[in-house]
Write a protein that holds these residues in place. Structure first.
Motif, mmCIF file in Angstrom:
data_model
loop_
_atom_site.group_PDB
_atom_site.id
_atom_site.type_symbol
_atom_site.label_atom_id
_atom_site.label_comp_id
_atom_site.label_asym_id
_atom_site.label_seq_id
_atom_site.Cartn_x
_atom_site.Cartn_y
_atom_site.Cartn_z
ATOM 1 N N MET A 1 0.846 -1.207 0.000
ATOM 2 C CA MET A 1 0.000 0.000 0.000
ATOM 3 C C MET A 1 0.881 1.258 0.000
ATOM 4 S SD MET A 1 -3.377 -0.754 0.490
ATOM 5 C CE MET A 1 -4.058 -2.389 0.453
ATOM 6 N N ASP A 2 0.675 2.134 -0.983
ATOM 7 C CA ASP A 2 1.527 3.326 -1.023
ATOM 8 C C ASP A 2 0.969 4.477 -0.180
ATOM 9 O OD1 ASP A 2 -0.523 3.498 -2.800
ATOM 10 O OD2 ASP A 2 0.706 3.884 -4.580
ATOM 11 N N HIS A 3 -0.278 4.382 0.245
ATOM 12 C CA HIS A 3 -0.883 5.425 1.090
ATOM 13 C C HIS A 3 -1.786 4.790 2.148
ATOM 14 C CE1 HIS A 3 0.249 7.799 -2.482
ATOM 15 N NE2 HIS A 3 0.467 8.737 -1.588
ATOM 16 N N ASP A 4 -2.073 5.569 3.191
ATOM 17 C CA ASP A 4 -3.047 5.095 4.178
ATOM 18 C C ASP A 4 -4.462 5.470 3.749
ATOM 19 O OD1 ASP A 4 -1.132 4.042 6.014
ATOM 20 O OD2 ASP A 4 -0.650 6.108 6.596
ATOM 21 N N ALA A 5 -4.599 6.573 3.020
ATOM 22 C CA ALA A 5 -5.932 6.995 2.570
ATOM 23 C C ALA A 5 -5.831 7.739 1.243
ATOM 24 C CB ALA A 5 -6.571 7.906 3.617
ATOM 25 N N ILE A 6 -6.801 7.461 0.381
ATOM 26 C CA ILE A 6 -6.919 8.216 -0.876
ATOM 27 C C ILE A 6 -8.199 9.038 -0.761
ATOM 28 C CG2 ILE A 6 -7.255 8.072 -3.374
ATOM 29 C CD1 ILE A 6 -5.838 5.295 -3.224
ATOM 30 N N ILE A 7 -8.083 10.334 -1.014
ATOM 31 C CA ILE A 7 -9.264 11.202 -0.962
ATOM 32 C C ILE A 7 -9.576 11.640 -2.382
ATOM 33 C CG2 ILE A 7 -10.219 13.354 -0.051
ATOM 34 C CD1 ILE A 7 -8.488 13.027 2.405
ATOM 35 N N LEU A 8 -10.783 11.353 -2.826
ATOM 36 C CA LEU A 8 -11.200 11.789 -4.157
ATOM 37 C C LEU A 8 -11.868 13.145 -4.016
ATOM 38 C CD1 LEU A 8 -12.706 8.446 -5.572
ATOM 39 C CD2 LEU A 8 -10.353 9.303 -5.705
ATOM 40 N N GLY A 9 -11.282 14.188 -4.629
ATOM 41 C CA GLY A 9 -11.853 15.532 -4.558
ATOM 42 C C GLY A 9 -11.056 16.436 -3.632
ATOM 43 N N GLY A 10 -10.504 17.489 -4.201
ATOM 44 C CA GLY A 10 -9.746 18.470 -3.416
ATOM 45 C C GLY A 10 -10.544 19.750 -3.266
ATOM 46 N N GLY A 11 -11.775 19.609 -2.752
ATOM 47 C CA GLY A 11 -12.596 20.776 -2.430
ATOM 48 C C GLY A 11 -12.472 21.053 -0.941
ATOM 49 N N HIS A 149 -3.307 3.608 -7.615
ATOM 50 C CA HIS A 149 -2.942 3.947 -6.232
ATOM 51 C C HIS A 149 -3.719 3.023 -5.309
ATOM 52 C CE1 HIS A 149 -1.271 7.665 -7.872
ATOM 53 N NE2 HIS A 149 -2.399 7.766 -8.563
ATOM 54 N N ARG A 150 -3.051 2.591 -4.230
ATOM 55 C CA ARG A 150 -3.719 1.665 -3.299
ATOM 56 C C ARG A 150 -3.692 2.218 -1.886
ATOM 57 N NH1 ARG A 150 -4.314 -3.016 -6.119
ATOM 58 N NH2 ARG A 150 -2.905 -3.092 -7.898
ATOM 59 N N ALA A 151 -4.771 1.979 -1.162
ATOM 60 C CA ALA A 151 -4.838 2.398 0.251
ATOM 61 C C ALA A 151 -5.950 1.620 0.940
ATOM 62 C CB ALA A 151 -5.121 3.897 0.351
ATOM 63 N N PRO A 152 -5.828 1.427 2.243
ATOM 64 C CA PRO A 152 -6.908 0.737 2.964
ATOM 65 C C PRO A 152 -8.150 1.617 3.160
ATOM 66 C CG PRO A 152 -5.095 1.310 4.455
ATOM 67 C CD PRO A 152 -4.643 1.667 3.083
ATOM 68 N N ALA A 153 -8.005 2.931 2.965
ATOM 69 C CA ALA A 153 -9.165 3.825 3.142
ATOM 70 C C ALA A 153 -9.371 4.680 1.895
ATOM 71 C CB ALA A 153 -8.949 4.729 4.358
ATOM 72 N N LEU A 154 -10.640 4.857 1.546
ATOM 73 C CA LEU A 154 -11.004 5.708 0.403
ATOM 74 C C LEU A 154 -12.071 6.693 0.869
ATOM 75 C CD1 LEU A 154 -10.807 6.162 -2.744
ATOM 76 C CD2 LEU A 154 -12.885 4.779 -2.893
ATOM 77 N N VAL A 155 -11.852 7.985 0.594
ATOM 78 C CA VAL A 155 -12.814 9.012 1.013
ATOM 79 C C VAL A 155 -13.434 9.651 -0.230
ATOM 80 C CG1 VAL A 155 -13.159 11.141 2.334
ATOM 81 C CG2 VAL A 155 -11.383 9.510 3.049
ATOM 82 N N ILE A 156 -14.747 9.597 -0.320
ATOM 83 C CA ILE A 156 -15.446 10.265 -1.423
ATOM 84 C C ILE A 156 -15.728 11.701 -0.982
ATOM 85 C CG2 ILE A 156 -17.483 10.267 -2.909
ATOM 86 C CD1 ILE A 156 -17.786 7.251 -2.324
ATOM 87 N N ALA A 157 -15.066 12.651 -1.641
ATOM 88 C CA ALA A 157 -15.233 14.075 -1.282
ATOM 89 C C ALA A 157 -15.387 14.887 -2.567
ATOM 90 C CB ALA A 157 -14.032 14.557 -0.469
ATOM 91 N N THR A 158 -16.137 14.318 -3.515
ATOM 92 C CA THR A 158 -16.237 14.941 -4.835
ATOM 93 C C THR A 158 -17.448 15.859 -4.961
ATOM 94 O OG1 THR A 158 -17.236 12.866 -5.546
ATOM 95 C CG2 THR A 158 -14.916 13.200 -6.114
ATOM 96 N N GLY A 159 -18.106 16.187 -3.845
ATOM 97 C CA GLY A 159 -19.181 17.179 -3.876
ATOM 98 C C GLY A 159 -20.395 16.685 -4.648
ATOM 99 N N GLY A 160 -21.225 17.641 -5.063
ATOM 100 C CA GLY A 160 -22.448 17.314 -5.798
ATOM 101 C C GLY A 160 -22.396 17.920 -7.193
ATOM 102 N N PRO A 161 -23.436 17.669 -8.004
ATOM 103 C CA PRO A 161 -23.400 18.136 -9.401
ATOM 104 C C PRO A 161 -23.800 19.595 -9.618
ATOM 105 C CG PRO A 161 -25.307 16.745 -9.021
ATOM 106 C CD PRO A 161 -24.567 16.793 -7.727
ATOM 107 N N SER A 162 -23.877 20.419 -8.553
ATOM 108 C CA SER A 162 -24.287 21.799 -8.816
ATOM 109 C C SER A 162 -23.156 22.574 -9.505
ATOM 110 C CB SER A 162 -24.730 22.491 -7.527
ATOM 111 O OG SER A 162 -23.652 22.694 -6.680
#
Ligand code: FDA
Length: 393
Positions: A1-11, A149-162
């Protein structure tokens, strides 16, 4: 695993969560689609970012489960975020109703979030096209720009479609469905409402604004907002309407109190005080002239007040306290400041934002079915949910 967490979305939510997780020693990777992070923060609050609201509490949020937001909001408050802002020396002011804005620019908030990420050695990659997202016994594998990219945790932070033209997408819902999580139907919120039919007459008043109380919804799902309403060439906008729009459902009436500050019996009293005045004239003392004339015209009461019965005046006053509009729609995601609905809160722990069905999967911010009022509440949810998740990574 190259990371502990991957976060999708940099908002807002993704960056704050990354900073909190990174500063706890987690190796965090943020994958952002746009060429730069925090684009909505930069345009928010007219470029000054209404970054929180001092009064933010669960009552200021819509969700199928109104209790869900309580824990995160209580553990990371508006005061906590304000302390952070002050530690960075960012000057701020309270505009109205607890709404805090930067004196300078929203860029300061993005710079602060990036500095916090740097303290946590967060890796941020922009311009990332997310391909497949998979889960196996070991964790998550995210393919982006041809790399995995691999990680044991994945965070969905991609907001909404507005505001799709800013790059907003519905990827959060696609991922939720992929992992078997329910989605509460997303709909545009904090959005202008459009008028047709008999109400179309009011569109001619485009540009006119008045202090009103807007009231919409039934039972638990009721919103009542005393702020300004603005008539537009498509229908209704302004803070009172944007707030009410989040509660409005197709087919429902929107009730506007055009006389929110007058005691009952006001028109009959006006008749005694100014018997020669017309209804339009007395309404003009409280409302913009064109609006007063249109309302008086629609009520069909002409001639001096003294020629009108108390009964007719009382009935007219009742209508002015609860003028029914029948919006035929909203201006849609293209104009919506936020998205109501989203990934169902029933799927998550309210303490950690982690999916109950799939440990290691998290969702935060606007992607989740928690939607704040206008006035800094949505950012406060982004910070609070991001913080709860960052503490759990
Ligand atoms: P946010 O939208 O901030 O971030 C999501 C990120 O994910 C974005 O950077 C996006 O590019 C990225 N992304 C999307 N799809 C992706 C994909 N497929 N792959 C990788 N990345 C992807 N609120 C408030 O409290 N005060 C205010 O003043 C304002 N003002 C305001 C003005 C305008 C014009 C709008 C549109 C909105 C506001 N808001 C607001 C609302 C506020 O901006 C919003 O609620 C938060 O930004 C939500 O934070 P999130 O991090 O959840 O989503």
């Amino acid at each position: 695993m190259d990371h502990d967490a991957i976060i999708l979305g940099g908002g807002a939510a993704g960056l704050f969560c990354a900073a909190v997780g990174g500063q706890r020693g987690r190796r965090v990777l943020v994958l952002e689609k746009a060429e730069a992070v925090g684009k909505k923060i930069l345009i928010s609050g007219g470029g000054r970012c209404n970054f929180t609201n001092l009064g933010a509490g669960p009552a200021n949020y819509l969700s199928a489960n109104p209790h869900f937001a309580k824990s995160a909001l209580a553990r990371y408050t508006a005061r906590d975020f304000l302390d952070l802002v002050e530690r960075y020396g960012i000057a701020w002011h309270e505009k109205t109703l607890g709404q805090l804005f930067c004196d300078g620019s929203a860029k300061q908030i993005v710079a602060m979030l990036l500095a916090e990420c740097e303290k946590g050695a967060v890796e941020i990659r922009t311009g990332q096209e997310i391909g497949s997202v998979a889960h196996d016994g070991e964790g998550f594998a995210v393919e982006a720009n041809g790399e995995t990219h691999r990680a044991p945790a994945l965070v969905i932070a991609t907001g909404g479609p507005s505001i799709p033209k800013m790059g907003a997408t519905g990827i959060a819902y696609d991922l939720a469905r992929q992992f078997g999580l329910k989605v509460v139907e997303p709909r545009p919120a904090l959005v202008p409402l459009t008028l047709g039919g008999e109400d179309v007459l009011f569109r001619e008043l485009s540009g006119v604004s008045a202090p009103v109380e807007a009231h919409v919804g039934k039972g638990k799902n009721t919103g009542r907002f005393r702020e300004a309403a603005l008539l537009t060439h498509k229908g209704l906008s302004g803070p009172a309407i944007l707030q009410a729009s989040s509660y409005w459902r197709h087919g429902e009436a929107l009730r506007i109190d055009f006389l929110p500050d007058t005691p009952r019996g006001w028109l009959v009293n006006r008749k005694s005080a100014t018997p020669q005045a017309t209804l339009a004239q007395v309404l003009r003392t409280l409302l913009p002239e064109r609006l007063a004339d249109t309302l008086a015209g629609r009520l069909g009461l002409t001639g001096p007040l003294q020629s009108l019965s108390d009964k007719a005046l009382t009935a007219a006053e009742e209508r002015l306290h609860g003028w029914q509009f029948h919006p035929n729609g909203t201006e849609g995601f293209a104009k919506a400041e936020v998205t109501a609905g989203g990934i169902s809160t029933a799927e998550f722990s309210s303490q950690t934002m982690e999916a109950k069905k799939l440990p290691g999967l998290f969702a935060i911010g606007e992607a989740v079915d928690v939607t704040g009022w206008l006035g800094g509440y949505n950012f406060q949810w982004a910070w609070a949910s991001g913080h709860a998740c960052g503490e759990a990574l």
